[in-house]
Design a protein around this motif. Structure first.
Motif, PDB file in Angstrom:
ATOM      1  N   GLU A 277       0.795  -1.166  -0.028  1.00  0.00           N
ATOM      2  CA  GLU A 277       0.096  -0.054  -0.060  1.00  0.00           C
ATOM      3  C   GLU A 277       0.788   1.154   0.059  1.00  0.00           C
ATOM      4  N   ARG A 278       2.012   1.128   0.226  1.00  0.00           N
ATOM      5  CA  ARG A 278       3.014   2.370   0.391  1.00  0.00           C
ATOM      6  C   ARG A 278       3.682   2.602  -1.129  1.00  0.00           C
ATOM      7  N   VAL A 279       3.249   1.811  -2.041  1.00  0.00           N
ATOM      8  CA  VAL A 279       3.742   1.694  -3.288  1.00  0.00           C
ATOM      9  C   VAL A 279       2.716   2.846  -4.248  1.00  0.00           C
ATOM     10  N   GLN A 280       3.301   3.906  -4.698  1.00  0.00           N
ATOM     11  CA  GLN A 280       2.405   4.800  -5.221  1.00  0.00           C
ATOM     12  C   GLN A 280       2.292   4.796  -6.715  1.00  0.00           C
ATOM     13  N   PRO A 281       1.229   4.558  -7.523  1.00  0.00           N
ATOM     14  CA  PRO A 281       1.210   4.544  -8.973  1.00  0.00           C
ATOM     15  C   PRO A 281       1.424   6.138  -9.305  1.00  0.00           C
ATOM     16  N   THR A 282       2.203   6.317 -10.295  1.00  0.00           N
ATOM     17  CA  THR A 282       2.598   7.507 -10.710  1.00  0.00           C
ATOM     18  C   THR A 282       2.808   7.703 -12.356  1.00  0.00           C
ATOM     19  N   SER A 283       2.702   8.968 -12.747  1.00  0.00           N
ATOM     20  CA  SER A 283       2.870   8.992 -14.316  1.00  0.00           C
ATOM     21  C   SER A 283       4.437   8.467 -14.735  1.00  0.00           C
ATOM     22  N   PRO A 284       4.671   8.165 -16.067  1.00  0.00           N
ATOM     23  CA  PRO A 284       5.748   7.509 -16.446  1.00  0.00           C
ATOM     24  C   PRO A 284       6.877   8.814 -16.361  1.00  0.00           C
ATOM     25  N   SER A 285       7.938   8.378 -16.062  1.00  0.00           N
ATOM     26  CA  SER A 285       9.192   9.451 -15.990  1.00  0.00           C
ATOM     27  C   SER A 285      10.140   9.472 -17.180  1.00  0.00           C
ATOM     28  N   ALA A 286      10.607  10.154 -17.697  1.00  0.00           N
ATOM     29  CA  ALA A 286      11.651  10.257 -18.784  1.00  0.00           C
ATOM     30  C   ALA A 286      12.985  10.018 -18.364  1.00  0.00           C
ATOM     31  N   VAL A 287      13.155  10.357 -17.072  1.00  0.00           N
ATOM     32  CA  VAL A 287      14.579  10.206 -16.527  1.00  0.00           C
ATOM     33  C   VAL A 287      14.500   9.229 -15.579  1.00  0.00           C
ATOM     34  N   ALA A 288      15.384   8.271 -15.372  1.00  0.00           N
ATOM     35  CA  ALA A 288      15.571   6.997 -14.589  1.00  0.00           C
ATOM     36  C   ALA A 288      15.889   7.452 -13.245  1.00  0.00           C
ATOM     37  N   GLU A 289      15.023   7.597 -12.364  1.00  0.00           N
ATOM     38  CA  GLU A 289      15.519   8.127 -10.970  1.00  0.00           C
ATOM     39  C   GLU A 289      15.400   6.746  -9.893  1.00  0.00           C
ATOM     40  N   PRO A 290      16.184   6.857  -8.820  1.00  0.00           N
ATOM     41  CA  PRO A 290      15.911   5.745  -7.852  1.00  0.00           C
ATOM     42  C   PRO A 290      14.557   6.046  -7.136  1.00  0.00           C
ATOM     43  N   GLY A 291      13.908   4.618  -7.199  1.00  0.00           N
ATOM     44  CA  GLY A 291      12.463   4.322  -6.602  1.00  0.00           C
ATOM     45  C   GLY A 291      11.467   4.742  -7.567  1.00  0.00           C
ATOM     46  N   HIS A 292      11.828   5.027  -8.920  1.00  0.00           N
ATOM     47  CA  HIS A 292      10.789   4.973  -9.875  1.00  0.00           C
ATOM     48  C   HIS A 292      10.711   3.882 -10.914  1.00  0.00           C
ATOM     49  N   PHE A 293       9.783   3.197 -11.347  1.00  0.00           N
ATOM     50  CA  PHE A 293       9.840   2.059 -12.163  1.00  0.00           C
ATOM     51  C   PHE A 293       8.812   1.964 -13.128  1.00  0.00           C
ATOM     52  N   SER A 294       8.776   1.362 -14.185  1.00  0.00           N
ATOM     53  CA  SER A 294       7.843   1.161 -15.143  1.00  0.00           C
ATOM     54  C   SER A 294       7.723  -0.381 -15.481  1.00  0.00           C
ATOM     55  N   GLY A 295       6.692  -0.741 -15.831  1.00  0.00           N
ATOM     56  CA  GLY A 295       6.420  -2.267 -16.037  1.00  0.00           C
ATOM     57  C   GLY A 295       5.300  -2.631 -16.673  1.00  0.00           C
ATOM     58  N   THR A 296       5.011  -4.009 -16.694  1.00  0.00           N
ATOM     59  CA  THR A 296       3.723  -4.540 -17.315  1.00  0.00           C
ATOM     60  C   THR A 296       2.826  -5.101 -16.114  1.00  0.00           C
ATOM     61  N   ILE A 297       1.518  -5.057 -16.086  1.00  0.00           N
ATOM     62  CA  ILE A 297       0.741  -5.952 -14.762  1.00  0.00           C
ATOM     63  C   ILE A 297       0.910  -7.345 -15.501  1.00  0.00           C
TER      64      ILE A 297
END
Length: 344
Positions: A277-297
């Motif tokens: 529940e602490r993981v937050q959906p967010t908009s995709p980021s063009a810059v790879a920052e620590p703690g930001h991830f993109s993937g598939t369900i």
């Protein structure tokens, strides 16, 4: 009145199974819930306190007195079993009053006391019914009344709600808590239901392979588990092996995370622990920052108020819980959501 285990050990004859060097205390009016996998020793602890088995080492104390040699009936403890164990041929007041009968209380007095206790659990109008006329929840109320009618020094609950359906379990756990609070009695609850333990326990103890791993408030166990076993056992969790790579940063199998690394050395192995529940959906980021991830369900479980999603990312998976109904492809893990646990 307090109930206490003082460095208690017990092994079942011919096996290596039992409990080992367990120390814990249940204060007056306190409810302690014990959880653990099958064979972890939680039921053995109840049997030791009840007097059904005797410790090989250590002491069992009731209000400071060692009761290790006392027979079960001399310990003055109320016990509610999983199957309720009501006498089918006895009316409800006779079932509740049986403990008074063996203590030499006359019929008129024990009926009055039994009916009064039945009324406290909402069953006073059914005093002359037989157990076979009741639902499972009603039988559970009668078993609870029987355990309390003789004013025991402690109350022991052995999986008391496991035979009930989900909706009734919620109702009855609230009823148990209400009656227990009213009686102000030290109570030990053994359960496999984590939600039950967390919702009514003043403290919760986690057993693993016969040993006490952690004891604390429900919040302690959920938010600050002492190791990866407790984190995985209590609730849902993300656990990623990694190592500290700098102040405020760790590298894990799914990528870099920003978090508090105070007290950790560079190169030190850790396990990153995050509740879904602490993981937050967010908009995709063009810059790879620590703690930001993109993937598939990978999995999307609809649970009514929330969705429990497994998001496949390079190197592994992130589990999150969200009330959002739309697509989820990117997430952020805030630094304050991450707790670092020891590797072993």
């Amino acid at each position: 009145m307090t109930l206490r285990y003082d460095a208690v050990s017990y092994t079942y004859p011919g096996t290596s199974i039992g409990v080992f060097d367990v120390s814990l205390e249940i204060g007056r009016g306190e409810l302690l819930a014990i959880i653990g996998a099958s064979g972890s020793g939680k039921s053995t602890l109840l049997k030791l306190l009840a007097g059904f088995v005797k410790p090989a080492n250590g002491r069992i104390l009731i209000d400071g007195k060692d009761v290790g040699e006392l027979l079960p009936e001399k310990r003055k403890l109320g016990v509610v079993f999983q199957n309720y164990a009501l006498f089918p041929h006895m009316r409800l007041w006779e079932n509740v009053g049986y403990a008074l009968k063996v203590r030499g209380i006359g019929k008129a007095e024990r009926r009055a006391l039994a009916v009064e206790m039945l009324a406290r659990v909402g069953m006073g109008a059914r005093a002359d019914d037989l157990p076979g006329m009741l639902s499972g929840g009603q039988q559970q109320r009668v078993a609870l009344a029987r355990a309390l009618v003789f004013e025991p020094r402690g109350l022991l609950l052995d999986e008391p709600l496991s035979a009930l359906d989900a909706g009734l379990r919620v109702e009855m756990r609230d009823e148990i808590l209400r009656v227990q609070r009213s009686a102000g009695i030290a109570t030990l609850l053994v359960t496999h239901d984590q939600e039950e333990a967390l919702s009514i326990g003043d403290k919760v103890a986690v057993m693993h392979e016969g040993r006490l791993v952690q004891i604390g408030t429900p919040r302690d166990l959920y938010e600050t588990p002492v190791n990866a076993y407790v984190a995985a056992f209590v609730g849902q969790s993300n656990l990623w092996p990694g190592k500290v790579t700098g102040t405020g940063r760790i590298d894990t199998e799914i990528g870099a995370l920003a978090c508090d690394t105070k007290g950790k050395s560079n190169g030190e192995a850790v396990i990153a622990f995050v509740r879904p529940e602490r993981v937050q959906p967010t908009s995709p980021s063009a810059v790879a920052e620590p703690g930001h991830f993109s993937g598939t369900i990978e999995a999307d479980r609809y649970l009514g108020p929330i969705r429990r999603i497994d998001l496949a990312v390079p190197g592994g998976r992130i589990r999150l819980e969200t009330h959002l109904r739309g697509p989820v492809t990117s997430v952020e893990i805030p630094p304050d959501a991450i707790r670092l646990l020891p590797v072993s």
